[in-house]
Design a protein around this motif. Structure first.
Motif, PDB file in Angstrom:
ATOM      1  N   UNK A 186       0.838  -1.198   0.000  1.00 46.25           N
ATOM      2  CA  UNK A 186       0.000   0.000   0.000  1.00 46.25           C
ATOM      3  C   UNK A 186       0.877   1.253   0.000  1.00 46.25           C
ATOM      4  N   UNK A 187       0.366   2.315  -0.591  1.00 44.70           N
ATOM      5  CA  UNK A 187       1.150   3.533  -0.780  1.00 44.70           C
ATOM      6  C   UNK A 187       1.148   4.372   0.500  1.00 44.70           C
ATOM      7  N   UNK A 426     -19.679   7.646   5.462  1.00 40.12           N
ATOM      8  CA  UNK A 426     -18.811   6.501   5.162  1.00 40.12           C
ATOM      9  C   UNK A 426     -17.361   6.953   5.016  1.00 40.12           C
ATOM     10  N   UNK A 427     -17.185   8.062   4.313  1.00 41.08           N
ATOM     11  CA  UNK A 427     -15.832   8.595   4.139  1.00 41.08           C
ATOM     12  C   UNK A 427     -15.182   8.905   5.475  1.00 41.08           C
ATOM     13  N   UNK A 429     -15.915   7.626   8.362  1.00 41.34           N
ATOM     14  CA  UNK A 429     -15.667   6.393   9.105  1.00 41.34           C
ATOM     15  C   UNK A 429     -14.358   5.738   8.637  1.00 41.34           C
ATOM     16  N   UNK A 431     -11.801   7.329   7.173  1.00 45.51           N
ATOM     17  CA  UNK A 431     -10.699   8.182   7.611  1.00 45.51           C
ATOM     18  C   UNK A 431     -10.381   7.906   9.087  1.00 45.51           C
TER      19      UNK A 431
ATOM     20  N   UNK B 167     -16.975  -1.309   0.028  1.00 48.90           N
ATOM     21  CA  UNK B 167     -16.119  -1.729   1.139  1.00 48.90           C
ATOM     22  C   UNK B 167     -16.483  -3.139   1.610  1.00 48.90           C
ATOM     23  N   UNK B 169     -17.670  -4.089   4.284  1.00 48.15           N
ATOM     24  CA  UNK B 169     -18.947  -4.183   5.007  1.00 48.15           C
ATOM     25  C   UNK B 169     -20.142  -3.904   4.099  1.00 48.15           C
ATOM     26  N   UNK B 171     -20.761  -1.193   2.439  1.00 47.62           N
ATOM     27  CA  UNK B 171     -21.037   0.233   2.248  1.00 47.62           C
ATOM     28  C   UNK B 171     -20.331   0.740   0.996  1.00 47.62           C
ATOM     29  N   UNK B 172     -20.892   1.804   0.434  1.00 46.69           N
ATOM     30  CA  UNK B 172     -20.270   2.414  -0.744  1.00 46.69           C
ATOM     31  C   UNK B 172     -19.510   3.667  -0.330  1.00 46.69           C
ATOM     32  N   UNK B 173     -18.244   3.678  -0.659  1.00 42.23           N
ATOM     33  CA  UNK B 173     -17.399   4.840  -0.385  1.00 42.23           C
ATOM     34  C   UNK B 173     -17.118   5.561  -1.690  1.00 42.23           C
ATOM     35  N   UNK B 177     -11.901  13.447  -5.818  1.00 40.45           N
ATOM     36  CA  UNK B 177     -12.697  14.599  -6.220  1.00 40.45           C
ATOM     37  C   UNK B 177     -12.499  14.893  -7.691  1.00 40.45           C
ATOM     38  N   UNK B 188      -7.369   8.686   0.203  1.00 43.89           N
ATOM     39  CA  UNK B 188      -7.887   7.317   0.080  1.00 43.89           C
ATOM     40  C   UNK B 188      -7.758   6.796  -1.350  1.00 43.89           C
ATOM     41  N   UNK B 191      -4.618   5.192  -1.634  1.00 42.91           N
ATOM     42  CA  UNK B 191      -4.548   3.981  -0.820  1.00 42.91           C
ATOM     43  C   UNK B 191      -5.175   2.803  -1.563  1.00 42.91           C
ATOM     44  N   UNK B 199      -8.554  -4.196  -0.305  1.00 49.24           N
ATOM     45  CA  UNK B 199      -9.139  -3.202   0.608  1.00 49.24           C
ATOM     46  C   UNK B 199     -10.575  -2.835   0.250  1.00 49.24           C
ATOM     47  N   UNK B 438      -9.661  -1.791   7.295  1.00 52.11           N
ATOM     48  CA  UNK B 438     -10.649  -1.695   6.215  1.00 52.11           C
ATOM     49  C   UNK B 438     -11.349  -3.019   5.932  1.00 52.11           C
TER      50      UNK B 438
END
Lengths: 451, 451
Positions: A186-187, A426-427, A429, A431, B167, B169, B171-173, B177, B188, B191, B199, B438
């Motif tokens: 991972x970066x 979600x974002x 959470x 972070x 994710x 779980x 959920x949609x992240x 931008x 992220x 990442x 992940x 994650x």
């Protein structure tokens, strides 16, 4: 705790003088609270940073890292009872590798000093935040700083190859690599870059250097309205041109610059667009000039030599100090998709009108990154309140235009709520999960970025 | 579980035919084991991906995401009893925004199709892995793929603006931008880019486009030794030149290409260096030519037109398929600091001699990224063992030269131990902490990247 710090760092590196502490309580952000620090430490090497972290962890005392405190979001502000960890003594350029175009530096090195040291090899460190002659590379990395050349050359994170980081548990992590390419794991370098001191303490940085570009050709275009200047930026981008600089200065800034240090700028202009091209292809700047004229520029002046080009750049660099002479300034920072630049400029003008405050705008226009600078009278609570309201309106405007609450200054204390609104539940959470994974006890810069 | 999947996705999207499953058990990596999947699913939208994740989580069944399975490290190989999640049906280009130079695409879109769709706007998606006509953008992002233009234009991660990720779980992240600049929160996007499906599951990507560069001028330089070609690369880089392509092809590959599809390449050359420049400054290629000659090139041939330049590029793209006709190939991938390229080439030759195997080399030489391709006879256990030993020696060589075990192919199954050796105990612990934060139950591509 103080005794342990003195034993580890030596007496001179552990400062408790209340006046000095008070002088170090905050960075340059307006509108941000600052706590009272317990102590300021100035470690001289990575081992001493490690010692500070271990002592802090044992005493459950938060650590706030500080570079030159030129930050504009309160990320370096003290929290009550904290250890302020200054990188001031970690100020050495450790090595320069011209063939691999990299340099290893400590976090306390001033941005501009890197390019000075590498110039003899024909290389430079590209990212050039406004504060480049005073801000430190550690702070630049911690905030993922931008600048004027970013429109062509990208921001800080694209120039960080390797990091040494002291983690919250006192262990030393090395991440990244000296190679140009690499995808092993991972970066982490990117994760720490822009994390504003909340995930680890950066103690060494390998930066990527680049060949000093060809001498840029520059122009200044005068516009009768700010949105016409915005339209020119959109046209230049849409034409596939890649200027090495594309900056917008509005009338308030133009007049402030002329009052501060007269440059012969046209203070009747609603906006001035500065553009430069270092592509080596002369026709690129001609093309930019043509698009400015087509978008309504009343005058386009091409610099005839390097000195004139440098003067234009110097005028732009003067914009913030010049406007700060007009009174207290709430420096804001927003980014919008490039296509919405004109809407952003119109929207800011509307906010200023509605809130009855002066909002002066300078913009890294080619990137869609705007700095609406709100002028307030700090002695007048109504003025401060109007400024604060304008700030909030501008943040909402950024969101409405599909933009972001911070293009290059960071979140710090100033924009935590705007960050939360921008990235959603979600974002937030995710972070938070990352913060907790790396700093489970909340030792490092608590309350910054995330509440 | 199968019934739940059929209800959520429809019968046609849930495949249990053992032959089809066997055909989807692995990517193109040599030396990697593959398990037996329980089922292959082909969701048609993000909601269906979400449904699959929730069903998998309820049944504690691992998910392995697959694009075109062109990967070279086993990251897409099945694990026993897993759900294979194919992105094949998520193959739409959702929108193109020429002004902001971006496109929103689903992960199953083939890399080359993006540039085809954006060409009418004068834009392209830059990163060009060897597999660009078959590999998918989702796989490119998951592995942070490189390519030939990266020496000037950078790798995949520099072209990803926004991601939609399902994710662990369910959920949609949404992260990243649409703006060029932005520093709100931890990065992220970076990442997830290169995280090889461990992940989250990428379901939508906003890629950055760039203006199609000027037509490149190209040359081919013939060298009497591989290390002379390496020295030329170092000289070109040290001179501050920024070629748009700088590729090395060794004699084994040259001969294989000529046998496969004759191009008139000089098969007596120890190495061929291909270089191109799209800077628009004609003298740049002349300068590259001069440095090749100074470094010992016996012949430097500048392409006289675009067609000839394209033919040189096509020859390079043929190298891997051509060499694969000689027998089984263990494709390796390493990166070294550019200054150590010649040492890397010499070291690989020594390994080949010591292990008595043929190691053919192609390299993204300008990046210091080498692909030592080890030729083995899969029917002969001694040959396979020698190939494996050579592979290990080459990985050690990369580490000894301050390099990395993977420049662009990723870790997958193939290089987990080399990753661990490279990043050390603290590095591994941080990587693991992020994975656990994650994906706490280890649902996503378990056993890949990290053991």
């Amino acid at each position: 705790m103080l005794q342990e710090l003195r034993t580890a760092l030596g007496d001179a590196a552990v400062i408790t003088d209340p006046d000095i502490l008070a002088g170090h309580a905050r960075d340059e952000a307006a509108l941000c609270e600052a706590g009272t620090p317990a102590v300021l430490v100035r470690p001289g090497d990575t081992a001493q940073v490690q010692a500070v972290v271990r002592i802090a962890a044992a005493h459950r005392t938060p650590i706030v890292v500080q570079g030159a405190r030129t930050g504009l979001a309160g990320a370096a502000n003290a929290v009550d009872g904290c250890i302020l960890l200054s990188t001031q003594r970690l100020d050495r350029i450790l090595s320069i590798d011209p063939v691999n175009r990299s340099a290893v530096v400590q976090p306390g090195v001033v941005n501009a000093d890197i390019s000075k040291a590498t110039a003899e090899h024909g290389l430079r460190y590209a990212p050039d935040p406004g504060s480049w002659e005073s801000s430190t590379i550690g702070g630049n990395v911690a905030t993922n700083a931008g600048g004027m050349c970013c429109v062509k050359y990208g921001v800080t994170s694209e120039y960080v190859l390797e990091l040494e980081v002291v983690l919250a548990d006192g262990e030393i992590l090395r991440c990244g690599r000296k190679t140009v390419k690499g995808v092993a794991g991972y970066d982490l370098v990117r994760l720490f870059t822009g994390s504003e001191g909340t995930l680890g303490i950066i103690t060494e940085i390998t930066v990527r250097l680049q060949p000093i570009p060809r001498q840029a050709l520059s122009l200044a275009a005068v516009f009768p309205s700010v949105s016409a200047a915005g339209a020119a930026v959109t046209a230049i981008t849409a034409a596939g041109l890649v200027p090495s600089l594309l900056e917008l200065i509005d009338q308030v800034h133009l007049r402030a610059i002329e009052e501060y240090r007269p440059q012969g700028l046209d203070t009747d202009a609603a906006a001035l667009l500065l553009a430069a091209s270092d592509s080596g292809v002369d026709s690129d700047l001609d093309e930019i000039a043509r698009l400015c004229t087509e978008s309504g520029a009343t005058e386009v002046h091409q610099a005839t030599d390097a000195m004139e080009a440098d003067m234009l750049l110097a005028a732009r660099r003067m914009a913030l100090p010049a406007v700060e002479r007009l009174g207290a300034v709430i420096v804001d920072d927003m980014s919008v998709p490039r296509s919405r630049l004109a809407e952003a400029l119109d929207g800011i003008a509307e906010v200023a009108k509605r809130r009855e405050v002066t909002v002066a705008v300078i913009a890294h226009a080619g990137d869609g990154n705007l700095h609406p600078n709100i002028l307030v009278n700090r002695e007048d609570p109504d003025s401060v309140a109007a400024g604060q309201a304008a700030f909030d309106d501008i943040m909402r405007l950024a969101a409405d235009l599909g933009g972001t609450c911070t293009g290059e200054h960071g979140v710090g204390l100033l924009k935590r709520d705007w960050l939360a609104a921008e990235i959603g539940e979600t974002g937030l959470r995710v972070q938070r999960a990352i913060k907790d994974a790396l700093d489970p006890t909340g030792l490092l810069n608590p309350g910054k970025v995330l509440r």
